[in-house]
Design an enzyme around this catalytic site. Structure first.
Site, short mmCIF file in Angstrom:
data_model
loop_
_atom_site.label_atom_id
_atom_site.label_comp_id
_atom_site.label_asym_id
_atom_site.label_seq_id
_atom_site.Cartn_x
_atom_site.Cartn_y
_atom_site.Cartn_z
N ARG A 43 0.84 -1.20 0.00
CA ARG A 43 0.00 0.00 0.00
C ARG A 43 0.87 1.25 0.00
NH1 ARG A 43 2.62 2.02 3.42
NH2 ARG A 43 2.63 1.55 5.64
N GLU A 49 0.14 9.57 9.01
CA GLU A 49 1.33 8.75 9.33
C GLU A 49 1.52 8.62 10.83
OE1 GLU A 49 2.34 6.49 7.24
OE2 GLU A 49 2.71 8.09 5.80
N HIS A 50 1.81 7.41 11.25
CA HIS A 50 2.08 7.10 12.66
C HIS A 50 0.92 7.50 13.56
CE1 HIS A 50 6.24 5.66 12.41
NE2 HIS A 50 6.40 6.53 11.43
N ASP A 52 -2.16 5.39 13.27
CA ASP A 52 -3.07 4.23 13.40
C ASP A 52 -2.93 3.60 14.78
OD1 ASP A 52 -0.52 3.20 12.75
OD2 ASP A 52 -1.29 1.65 11.40
N GLY A 143 8.57 1.24 3.22
CA GLY A 143 7.36 1.96 3.59
C GLY A 143 6.15 1.66 2.72
N SER A 145 4.84 -1.41 2.75
CA SER A 145 4.22 -2.54 3.45
C SER A 145 4.46 -3.90 2.84
CB SER A 145 2.70 -2.33 3.51
OG SER A 145 2.41 -1.65 4.67
N SER A 146 5.70 -4.15 2.45
CA SER A 146 6.01 -5.50 1.95
C SER A 146 5.80 -6.52 3.06
CB SER A 146 7.44 -5.56 1.41
OG SER A 146 8.38 -5.37 2.46
N ASP A 190 -1.90 -1.30 7.55
CA ASP A 190 -1.38 -2.03 6.39
C ASP A 190 -2.18 -3.29 6.10
OD1 ASP A 190 0.47 -0.09 6.87
OD2 ASP A 190 2.03 -1.44 7.59
N ASN A 233 14.58 -1.56 7.91
CA ASN A 233 13.79 -2.68 8.42
C ASN A 233 13.31 -2.35 9.82
OD1 ASN A 233 13.67 -5.37 10.12
ND2 ASN A 233 13.10 -5.83 8.03
P1 ADP Z 1 8.09 -2.57 4.73
O1 ADP Z 1 8.00 -1.09 4.91
O2 ADP Z 1 8.44 -2.93 3.33
O3 ADP Z 1 6.90 -3.30 5.25
P2 ADP Z 1 9.51 -3.83 6.90
O4 ADP Z 1 10.83 -3.46 7.48
O5 ADP Z 1 8.33 -3.73 7.80
O6 ADP Z 1 9.34 -2.96 5.60
O7 ADP Z 1 9.58 -5.33 6.36
C1 ADP Z 1 10.40 -5.72 5.29
C2 ADP Z 1 10.73 -7.21 5.41
O8 ADP Z 1 9.70 -8.01 4.76
C3 ADP Z 1 12.01 -7.59 4.66
O9 ADP Z 1 13.16 -7.32 5.43
C4 ADP Z 1 11.79 -9.08 4.43
O10 ADP Z 1 12.11 -9.84 5.57
C5 ADP Z 1 10.27 -9.16 4.19
N1 ADP Z 1 10.04 -9.16 2.73
C6 ADP Z 1 9.82 -8.11 1.91
N2 ADP Z 1 9.70 -8.50 0.62
C7 ADP Z 1 9.85 -9.85 0.62
C8 ADP Z 1 9.83 -10.87 -0.39
N3 ADP Z 1 9.68 -10.58 -1.69
N4 ADP Z 1 10.02 -12.14 -0.01
C9 ADP Z 1 10.21 -12.44 1.29
N5 ADP Z 1 10.23 -11.55 2.28
C10 ADP Z 1 10.05 -10.27 1.96
P1 NG1 Z 2 5.38 0.30 7.31
O1 NG1 Z 2 5.76 1.49 6.58
O2 NG1 Z 2 4.73 -0.73 6.42
O3 NG1 Z 2 6.44 -0.30 8.18
C1 NG1 Z 2 4.32 1.02 9.70
C2 NG1 Z 2 3.22 0.30 10.47
C3 NG1 Z 2 1.84 0.94 10.25
C4 NG1 Z 2 1.90 2.44 10.49
C5 NG1 Z 2 3.06 3.06 9.67
C6 NG1 Z 2 3.26 4.52 9.93
C7 NG1 Z 2 3.48 -2.11 10.79
C8 NG1 Z 2 3.29 -3.46 10.20
N1 NG1 Z 2 3.14 -1.09 10.03
O4 NG1 Z 2 4.15 0.75 8.31
O5 NG1 Z 2 0.88 0.34 11.09
O6 NG1 Z 2 2.03 2.73 11.85
O7 NG1 Z 2 4.30 2.41 9.96
O8 NG1 Z 2 2.13 5.26 9.59
O9 NG1 Z 2 3.94 -1.99 11.92
#
Ligand code: ADP
Ligand code: NG1
Length: 458
Positions: A43, A49-50, A52, A143, A145-146, A190, A233
């Site tokens: 998404r 931001e920050h 929820d 950011g 939301s992978s 997310d 991360n």
């Molecule tokens: P985001 O903002 O993308 O949600 P996070 O730090 O919360 O960032 O999470 C990212 C983590 O999700 C990566 O370090 C990895 O462990 C996992 N991830 C992301 N993309 C993939 C993928 N294609 N396959 C497996 N794990 C993934």
């Molecule tokens: P991302 O950017 O996906 O890490 C995080 C939080 C959201 C929200 C935003 C800031 C998780 C899984 N996601 O998102 O709930 O607080 O930061 O708006 O913790």
């Protein structure tokens, strides 16, 4: 119904080829054909931001990038996970003994969060195993939301393999809760948009109870995502949980000052609801009740009448135990003002005045300033990218997602889109890419995509 254009067909062909490739890889990895597939989107948060996890509404939309998982339930209790990207190593575990290691947020732990969430929801102790091949194209740690897309996809995979069903709202709530097993204390935006998104519309996501309302975005402008290429991360650092803790402490101190029962209060929204005042009034209350200088643990304990030991065990998370200063005034100011901007954004979208793009852009710019100065979740690269985006025609530009790296989202008038993309490419990416070919994944226009779904055929 509108006729399909060549661009739509191209997208469909690419999606079909991706599925066929995944099916082939699955076959060579596990020696069988997947029984079903699940996709869950990432998404972009347009504004909010920050907030929820403070109980306030946010305004995201799903992007087309997603997690896609090919699945074959098996009769043994072994869960086998593989990934099309070789940086994510194979993993296998007994489905009846799931351990999530918070000290090392390896990719498979996000899958396990979704898996465990469903397992616990139904109180199941005997789960059959699965072979799963994961293919994700959401830029990680950026950011968008992978991580939640992976958790949600895994949750829906598990539910489908069990032959059970739940509403989208239930799924979103389960996955929001279970992603916290990774160690971050997120709010639920997310997972909610990953399940509740619908093509063509952004959503206002409200909590307690969780619900999503369509927000019609202006037709004369485009949302463009630009990746600063600074990865962050969230589970591997304490930045995120420190902010959650600061907001919780701000809520407790405000409640105490206003003679409310502070010990049960966790979110800034609860303080507003209990006082029955507007967001603007809450901003004035913050001015009176909190001071801009950072609070020490000792001062907080004095204010709340608790011991340092109680503070550490009852309030701090494992990764915030050593924090010595908490900026409560600044965080509360950001949260209450950002919550008000979300409501204004929605109202402007509904009223659609002639200068809608300018008004929405101003709110996005204010949001970035507040994230940068009050919430301190930006970074020099994001600030530079936001400046560049504004310079080349964005009416508004802001960091999106948790920040400290990751992406910006900009509102660009449609007629300026091609010059905007070319100029931002040159001004930001040319320099870091050393003039190599443009990276489409780092700078692209996006529109509201659909939510998670299950399908049978490749
Ligand atoms: P985001 O903002 O993308 O949600 P996070 O730090 O919360 O960032 O999470 C990212 C983590 O999700 C990566 O370090 C990895 O462990 C996992 N991830 C992301 N993309 C993939 C993928 N294609 N396959 C497996 N794990 C993934
Ligand atoms: P991302 O950017 O996906 O890490 C995080 C939080 C959201 C929200 C935003 C800031 C998780 C899984 N996601 O998102 O709930 O607080 O930061 O708006 O913790």
């Amino acid at each position: 119904m509108a006729a399909e254009g060549p661009a739509t067909r191209q997208v469909q062909v690419a999606a079909h080829l991706r599925l066929l490739k995944l099916k082939e890889m699955f076959n060579s990895k596990f020696g069988s054909i997947p029984k079903f597939y699940v996709r869950a989107p990432g998404r972009v948060n347009i504004i909010g931001e920050h907030i929820d996890y403070c109980g306030y509404s946010v305004l995201p939309m799903a992007v087309e990038q997603d997690m896609l998982i090919a699945v074959e339930p098996v009769t043994t209790p072994t869960l086998q996970l593989a990934n099309t990207n070789p940086i994510y190593l194979d993993f296998s575990a007994c489905a009846n003994n799931i351990q999530i290691d918070q000290t090392k947020p390896l990719w498979h732990n996000y899958f396990l969060c979704g898996f465990k969430g469903i397992q616990e929801h139904f109180g199941l102790s005997n789960l059959t195993g699965m072979n799963c091949l994961v293919d994700g194209n959401i830029p990680p740690n950026s950011g968008l939301s992978s991580s939640s897309a992976l958790v949600c996809c895994a949750g829906l995979v598990t539910l489908t393999a069990l032959g059970m069903s739940l509403s989208k709202v239930e799924l979103a709530e389960i996955c929001a809760k279970s992603e916290r097993y990774i160690g971050t204390q997120g709010g639920g935006m997310d997972q909610s948009i990953s399940f509740l998104a619908e093509e063509g519309t952004a959503k206002l996501i409200e909590f307690s109870p969780l619900r999503a309302t369509d927000v019609k975005l202006p037709s004369g402008a485009v949302f463009v995502i630009a990746n600063s290429r600074v990865e962050m991360n969230k589970a591997a650092t304490s930045h995120f949980n420190i902010r959650v803790t600061e907001c919780r402490l701000a809520a407790k101190l405000l409640a105490k000052q206003k003679n409310l029962r502070w010990d049960t209060i966790l979110r800034l929204e609860e303080v507003q609801a209990k006082l029955g005042v507007s967001l603007e009034e809450m901003l004035m209350i913050v001015e009176d009740a909190l001071h801009p200088a950072a609070y020490s643990p000792e001062e907080i304990c004095r204010c709340l009448g608790m011991s340092l030991e109680e503070f550490r065990t009852q309030i701090l998370s494992p990764n915030t135990q050593d924090v010595l200063s908490f900026k409560l005034y600044q965080r509360a100011k950001h949260v209450y003002s950002e919550a008000a901007r979300v409501l204004q954004f929605k109202k402007i979208c509904e009223e659609a005045p002639d200068n809608i793009v300018q008004l929405l852009g101003e709110l996005m710019n204010q949001s970035h300033v507040s994230c940068r100065d009050m919430y301190e979740c930006s970074c020099p690269e994001l600030d530079q990218l936001v400046d560049i985006c504004r310079k080349f025609g964005a009416q508004g530009s802001r960091l999106t997602g948790a920040g400290w790296g990751g992406c910006t989202v900009s509102l660009v008038p449609a007629e300026k889109l091609s010059s905007f993309l070319a100029n931002v490419q040159e001004a930001y990416y040319q320099r870091i890419d050393g003039g190599s070919a443009p990276e489409k994944q780092s700078l692209f226009a996006t529109k509201p995509g659909g939510g998670a779904l299950v399908f049978l055929e490749a």
